[in-house]
Design a protein around this motif. Structure first.
Motif, PDB file in Angstrom:
ATOM      1  N   HIS A   8      53.273  60.696  11.497  1.00 39.08           N
ATOM      2  CA  HIS A   8      54.633  60.242  11.189  1.00 39.08           C
ATOM      3  C   HIS A   8      54.749  58.750  11.443  1.00 39.08           C
ATOM      4  O   HIS A   8      54.213  58.244  12.423  1.00 39.08           O
ATOM      5  CB  HIS A   8      55.660  60.971  12.069  1.00 39.08           C
ATOM      6  N   CYS A   9      55.473  58.045  10.574  1.00 38.65           N
ATOM      7  CA  CYS A   9      55.717  56.614  10.775  1.00 38.65           C
ATOM      8  C   CYS A   9      56.707  56.447  11.925  1.00 38.65           C
ATOM      9  O   CYS A   9      57.730  57.130  11.981  1.00 38.65           O
ATOM     10  CB  CYS A   9      56.282  55.972   9.507  1.00 38.65           C
ATOM     11  N   GLU A  10      56.395  55.545  12.830  1.00 39.45           N
ATOM     12  CA  GLU A  10      57.228  55.357  14.013  1.00 39.45           C
ATOM     13  C   GLU A  10      58.079  54.095  13.943  1.00 39.45           C
ATOM     14  O   GLU A  10      58.539  53.595  14.969  1.00 39.45           O
ATOM     15  CB  GLU A  10      56.342  55.339  15.254  1.00 39.45           C
ATOM     16  N   ARG A  11      58.296  53.560  12.726  1.00 42.82           N
ATOM     17  CA  ARG A  11      59.143  52.375  12.572  1.00 42.82           C
ATOM     18  C   ARG A  11      60.597  52.770  12.774  1.00 42.82           C
ATOM     19  O   ARG A  11      61.090  53.703  12.180  1.00 42.82           O
ATOM     20  CB  ARG A  11      58.960  51.761  11.198  1.00 42.82           C
ATOM     21  N   THR A  12      61.272  52.071  13.663  1.00 41.62           N
ATOM     22  CA  THR A  12      62.696  52.297  13.889  1.00 41.62           C
ATOM     23  C   THR A  12      63.432  50.984  13.710  1.00 41.62           C
ATOM     24  O   THR A  12      62.915  49.914  14.017  1.00 41.62           O
ATOM     25  CB  THR A  12      62.971  52.837  15.301  1.00 41.62           C
ATOM     26  N   THR A  17      65.483  55.275  11.049  1.00 42.81           N
ATOM     27  CA  THR A  17      64.045  55.374  11.279  1.00 42.81           C
ATOM     28  C   THR A  17      63.377  55.696   9.951  1.00 42.81           C
ATOM     29  O   THR A  17      64.014  56.193   9.029  1.00 42.81           O
ATOM     30  CB  THR A  17      63.708  56.490  12.292  1.00 42.81           C
ATOM     31  N   PRO A  49      51.926  52.784  18.438  1.00 40.69           N
ATOM     32  CA  PRO A  49      52.637  53.518  17.380  1.00 40.69           C
ATOM     33  C   PRO A  49      51.857  53.536  16.067  1.00 40.69           C
ATOM     34  O   PRO A  49      50.999  52.690  15.829  1.00 40.69           O
ATOM     35  CB  PRO A  49      53.947  52.745  17.225  1.00 40.69           C
TER      36      PRO A  49
END
Length: 76
Positions: A8-12, A17, A49
Motif C-alpha cells: 500500500h502507498c503510504e503517502r499522506t 491519503t 514507508p
C-alpha cells in the motif's frame, strides 16, 4: 487457504491519503518487495514507508519515452 501480500502507498497529505495498492501474489516479504520494485514502487521495507510510482521521491521510466515525429504537409 492462501496468503498473498499487498503493498500500500503510504503517502499522506493534509486532507487525504493515497489509495493505491499493489497485489503482489507473493507469500513472503522479500518477493513482494521485488515485485513492487519491478513495478516502479519505492519500497524500503522495515520502518521506511512504501510509495507508489506517482508519489515516489524519484520517478523512474517504466518504459522508454515515446519519440514523437512531426510531419508537415502543405495545404492543397
Amino acid at each position: 487457504m492462501s496468503l498473498s501480500l499487498t503493498i500500500h502507498c503510504e503517502r499522506t497529505g493534509s486532507d487525504s491519503t493515497c489509495g493505491r495498492f499493489l497485489p503482489t501474489g507473493a507469500d513472503d516479504e522479500a518477493t513482494a518487495y521485488r515485485v513492487a520494485a519491478r513495478e516502479g514502487w519505492d519500497v524500503g521495507g522495515g520502518d521506511r514507508p512504501d510509495f507508489c510510482p506517482a508519489h515516489a521521491p524519484w520517478r523512474p521510466f517504466i518504459t522508454s519515452p515515446a519519440r514523437i515525429h512531426h510531419t508537415r504537409t502543405d495545404p492543397t
